[in-house]
Design a protein around this motif. Structure first.
Motif, PDB file in Angstrom:
ATOM      1  N   LEU A 145     -71.652  -4.076 -32.790  1.00  0.00           N
ATOM      2  CA  LEU A 145     -71.919  -4.671 -34.095  1.00  0.00           C
ATOM      3  C   LEU A 145     -70.719  -5.395 -34.688  1.00  0.00           C
ATOM      4  O   LEU A 145     -70.864  -6.166 -35.645  1.00  0.00           O
ATOM      5  CB  LEU A 145     -72.381  -3.573 -35.063  1.00  0.00           C
ATOM      6  CG  LEU A 145     -73.620  -2.778 -34.634  1.00  0.00           C
ATOM      7  CD1 LEU A 145     -73.952  -1.721 -35.676  1.00  0.00           C
ATOM      8  CD2 LEU A 145     -74.799  -3.708 -34.397  1.00  0.00           C
ATOM      9  N   THR A 146     -69.530  -5.156 -34.131  1.00  0.00           N
ATOM     10  CA  THR A 146     -68.299  -5.707 -34.692  1.00  0.00           C
ATOM     11  C   THR A 146     -67.739  -6.798 -33.785  1.00  0.00           C
ATOM     12  O   THR A 146     -67.618  -6.603 -32.579  1.00  0.00           O
ATOM     13  CB  THR A 146     -67.242  -4.602 -34.867  1.00  0.00           C
ATOM     14  OG1 THR A 146     -67.823  -3.520 -35.592  1.00  0.00           O
ATOM     15  CG2 THR A 146     -66.035  -5.121 -35.613  1.00  0.00           C
ATOM     16  N   ALA A 147     -67.369  -7.935 -34.340  1.00  0.00           N
ATOM     17  CA  ALA A 147     -66.777  -9.024 -33.555  1.00  0.00           C
ATOM     18  C   ALA A 147     -65.363  -8.661 -33.130  1.00  0.00           C
ATOM     19  O   ALA A 147     -64.664  -7.910 -33.812  1.00  0.00           O
ATOM     20  CB  ALA A 147     -66.757 -10.303 -34.383  1.00  0.00           C
ATOM     21  N   GLY A 148     -64.952  -9.180 -31.973  1.00  0.00           N
ATOM     22  CA  GLY A 148     -63.579  -8.980 -31.516  1.00  0.00           C
ATOM     23  C   GLY A 148     -63.315  -7.625 -30.903  1.00  0.00           C
ATOM     24  O   GLY A 148     -62.162  -7.237 -30.711  1.00  0.00           O
ATOM     25  N   GLY A 150     -60.177  -4.311 -28.051  1.00  0.00           N
ATOM     26  CA  GLY A 150     -59.975  -4.563 -29.470  1.00  0.00           C
ATOM     27  C   GLY A 150     -58.578  -4.154 -29.894  1.00  0.00           C
ATOM     28  O   GLY A 150     -57.997  -3.216 -29.351  1.00  0.00           O
ATOM     29  N   GLU A 151     -58.034  -4.841 -30.879  1.00  0.00           N
ATOM     30  CA  GLU A 151     -56.643  -4.601 -31.271  1.00  0.00           C
ATOM     31  C   GLU A 151     -56.432  -3.258 -31.958  1.00  0.00           C
ATOM     32  O   GLU A 151     -55.294  -2.786 -32.066  1.00  0.00           O
ATOM     33  CB  GLU A 151     -56.147  -5.725 -32.176  1.00  0.00           C
ATOM     34  CG  GLU A 151     -56.902  -5.871 -33.495  1.00  0.00           C
ATOM     35  CD  GLU A 151     -56.357  -7.005 -34.355  1.00  0.00           C
ATOM     36  OE1 GLU A 151     -55.211  -6.882 -34.814  1.00  0.00           O
ATOM     37  OE2 GLU A 151     -57.084  -8.016 -34.534  1.00  0.00           O
ATOM     38  N   HIS A 152     -57.507  -2.612 -32.417  1.00  0.00           N
ATOM     39  CA  HIS A 152     -57.368  -1.335 -33.105  1.00  0.00           C
ATOM     40  C   HIS A 152     -57.852  -0.144 -32.267  1.00  0.00           C
ATOM     41  O   HIS A 152     -58.010   0.951 -32.803  1.00  0.00           O
ATOM     42  CB  HIS A 152     -58.136  -1.357 -34.432  1.00  0.00           C
ATOM     43  CG  HIS A 152     -57.716  -2.452 -35.353  1.00  0.00           C
ATOM     44  ND1 HIS A 152     -58.613  -3.203 -36.084  1.00  0.00           N
ATOM     45  CD2 HIS A 152     -56.486  -2.945 -35.650  1.00  0.00           C
ATOM     46  CE1 HIS A 152     -57.966  -4.106 -36.801  1.00  0.00           C
ATOM     47  NE2 HIS A 152     -56.670  -3.971 -36.548  1.00  0.00           N
ATOM     48  N   VAL A 153     -58.098  -0.354 -30.976  1.00  0.00           N
ATOM     49  CA  VAL A 153     -58.562   0.745 -30.118  1.00  0.00           C
ATOM     50  C   VAL A 153     -57.533   1.868 -30.116  1.00  0.00           C
ATOM     51  O   VAL A 153     -56.329   1.631 -29.968  1.00  0.00           O
ATOM     52  CB  VAL A 153     -58.809   0.249 -28.677  1.00  0.00           C
ATOM     53  CG1 VAL A 153     -58.987   1.428 -27.729  1.00  0.00           C
ATOM     54  CG2 VAL A 153     -60.031  -0.651 -28.632  1.00  0.00           C
ATOM     55  N   ASN A 154     -58.008   3.100 -30.274  1.00  0.00           N
ATOM     56  CA  ASN A 154     -57.110   4.257 -30.253  1.00  0.00           C
ATOM     57  C   ASN A 154     -57.153   4.948 -28.896  1.00  0.00           C
ATOM     58  O   ASN A 154     -56.400   4.588 -28.007  1.00  0.00           O
ATOM     59  CB  ASN A 154     -57.469   5.225 -31.384  1.00  0.00           C
ATOM     60  CG  ASN A 154     -56.418   6.321 -31.574  1.00  0.00           C
ATOM     61  OD1 ASN A 154     -55.600   6.575 -30.709  1.00  0.00           O
ATOM     62  ND2 ASN A 154     -56.443   6.961 -32.719  1.00  0.00           N
ATOM     63  N   LYS A 170     -61.594  -3.100 -35.387  1.00  0.00           N
ATOM     64  CA  LYS A 170     -61.699  -3.684 -34.042  1.00  0.00           C
ATOM     65  C   LYS A 170     -61.270  -2.644 -33.009  1.00  0.00           C
ATOM     66  O   LYS A 170     -60.261  -2.807 -32.320  1.00  0.00           O
ATOM     67  CB  LYS A 170     -60.850  -4.941 -33.941  1.00  0.00           C
ATOM     68  CG  LYS A 170     -61.353  -6.109 -34.765  1.00  0.00           C
ATOM     69  CD  LYS A 170     -60.521  -7.352 -34.530  1.00  0.00           C
ATOM     70  CE  LYS A 170     -61.054  -8.542 -35.322  1.00  0.00           C
ATOM     71  NZ  LYS A 170     -60.259  -9.767 -35.083  1.00  0.00           N
ATOM     72  N   GLY A 171     -62.035  -1.560 -32.923  1.00  0.00           N
ATOM     73  CA  GLY A 171     -61.645  -0.467 -32.043  1.00  0.00           C
ATOM     74  C   GLY A 171     -62.810   0.244 -31.393  1.00  0.00           C
ATOM     75  O   GLY A 171     -62.732   1.446 -31.099  1.00  0.00           O
ATOM     76  N   ASP A 172     -63.923  -0.470 -31.121  1.00  0.00           N
ATOM     77  CA  ASP A 172     -65.080   0.161 -30.480  1.00  0.00           C
ATOM     78  C   ASP A 172     -64.723   0.643 -29.069  1.00  0.00           C
ATOM     79  O   ASP A 172     -63.974  -0.017 -28.338  1.00  0.00           O
ATOM     80  CB  ASP A 172     -66.241  -0.825 -30.392  1.00  0.00           C
ATOM     81  CG  ASP A 172     -66.805  -1.197 -31.752  1.00  0.00           C
ATOM     82  OD1 ASP A 172     -66.416  -0.551 -32.745  1.00  0.00           O
ATOM     83  OD2 ASP A 172     -67.622  -2.135 -31.820  1.00  0.00           O
ATOM     84  N   ILE A 173     -65.282   1.788 -28.685  1.00  0.00           N
ATOM     85  CA  ILE A 173     -65.060   2.373 -27.358  1.00  0.00           C
ATOM     86  C   ILE A 173     -66.424   2.644 -26.728  1.00  0.00           C
ATOM     87  O   ILE A 173     -67.297   3.222 -27.381  1.00  0.00           O
ATOM     88  CB  ILE A 173     -64.235   3.669 -27.455  1.00  0.00           C
ATOM     89  CG1 ILE A 173     -62.838   3.362 -27.994  1.00  0.00           C
ATOM     90  CG2 ILE A 173     -64.153   4.366 -26.099  1.00  0.00           C
ATOM     91  CD1 ILE A 173     -61.981   4.600 -28.241  1.00  0.00           C
ATOM     92  N   SER A 174     -66.613   2.244 -25.469  1.00  0.00           N
ATOM     93  CA  SER A 174     -67.918   2.335 -24.809  1.00  0.00           C
ATOM     94  C   SER A 174     -67.790   3.001 -23.449  1.00  0.00           C
ATOM     95  O   SER A 174     -66.750   2.891 -22.782  1.00  0.00           O
ATOM     96  CB  SER A 174     -68.519   0.936 -24.625  1.00  0.00           C
ATOM     97  OG  SER A 174     -68.508   0.210 -25.839  1.00  0.00           O
TER      98      SER A 174
END
Length: 342
Positions: free
Chosen positions: A48-51, A104-108, A161-165
């Motif tokens: 749902l989030t771009a980038g 994404g630039e905010h992935v943890n 910007k940190g989605d994890i799949s």
């Protein structure tokens, strides 16, 4: 670099099914209750989030996958997915395989734990930060244990910007399989066929994929896990798992005098065509000297890649072009002080 053998794929008993393409549901995997703040979700196409996130699933590119949505919550919030209960008896081994996307630039962080019936969780694998837009395969040797579960945990970062799949989980019998093998050419008149040669190695077993210690150097590389024996040098964990469960090869500086050399040699590889050698290294310490890579045919030959000095604690990637020609062995030579390789 990853390796080890593989047996036939295994179908686990009913009620203990790890295999899941996440097309319509979570199969036998369940959402955690009380130990996290959010749930994993199923989605097709982009998140749902771009980038951030993949453009489609791993299975077909048009199907569904499981993901953690980072546009809600706060830094450090978690979503946990729990496997069925599994027992691995002594003398047996199993490999958990799945695909992940951490873009994404905010992935943890994405973590994998072993959870026992006492509710204790031991981390066995981890990844941190942006890993790129493509799906990446994870292979994890599961521990010998009774009645345990696997927990896959996504941790939210500092921004949206940190989605994890994840997608396509499964288990196979035996140690985790190699990523690639080469079938050596058979010399004219030969009565036997050479064994296939693995082009990859993660050094997770003591056999270290057929790599051998050079007898003409000064001392040997060690096989280890966790931190090294010396303080203020070396990594905290291996690169493959990022936890004390993983193994790597390293040169212990206290084993030899200054300017001593330690060399490990790969199995024999066919020389047909140019190849790219890729590996991860850690060169951390005030007295780090030099790491060299050779393609050894009849003699050691010329250095194809070299690096000297303190490069910091983190694992870093190296890529080396191996020109075509005669069959060869890859030789990694380290001059005192210290290096780790995985």
């Amino acid at each position: 670099m990853s390796s080890d053998g593989i047996d036939a794929a295994e179908t686990l008993p009913v009620g203990a099914q790890f295999d899941c393409p996440f097309e319509t549901d979570f199969c036998q995997w369940t959402q955690a209750q009380g130990t996290d703040k959010f749930d994993w979700k199923l989605i097709a196409g982009s998140t749902l989030t771009a980038g951030t996130g993949p453009s489609g699933d791993h299975t077909t590119g048009k199907g569904h996958y499981a993901y953690f949505e980072s546009s809600v919550g706060a830094n450090g919030d978690k979503a946990q997915l729990i496997s069925p209960t599994l027992t691995i008896a002594s003398g047996h081994s199993k490999c958990l395989v799945f695909y992940y996307n951490m873009y994404g630039e905010h992935v943890n962080a994405l973590n994998v734990y072993e959870k026992t019936n006492t509710a204790k969780m031991n981390i066995v694998w981890t990844r941190h930060g942006n890993q790129g837009a493509n799906w990446t395969e994870a292979r994890i040797n599961l521990p010998v244990a009774t009645n345990f579960q696997v927990v896959i945990e996504a941790v939210r970062g500092r921004g949206w910007k940190g989605d994890i799949s994840i997608d396509d989980t499964k288990t196979v019998n035996g140690p985790c399989p190699p990523l690639g093998t080469i079938l050596p050419s058979v010399p004219p008149g030969a009565r036997t066929t050479p064994m296939p040669v693995s082009t990859s190695c993660n050094f997770e077993t003591k056999a270290v994929c057929g790599y051998t210690q050079d007898k003409s150097d000064n001392f040997d590389w060690r096989w280890s896990t966790g931190s090294t024996a010396s303080a203020m040098t070396g990594p905290n964990n291996d690169h493959t798992y990022g936890t004390p469960a993983g193994h790597y090869m390293y040169m212990e500086s206290s084993d030899a005098r200054p300017n001593a050399k330690a060399r490990i040699i790969s199995p024999r590889l066919p020389g047909s065509g140019t190849r790219c050698l890729q590996f991860w290294y850690s060169m951390f310490g005030q007295q780090v000297n030099t790491l060299n890579v050779y393609a050894k045919s009849r003699s050691l030959g010329n250095v194809l890649w070299t690096l000297s000095g303190n490069q910091g604690m983190d694992w870093k990637i190296a890529q080396v072009t191996i020109p075509g020609g005669s069959n060869y062995n890859v030789s990694l030579l380290l001059s005192f002080y210290y290096l780790s390789l995985t």
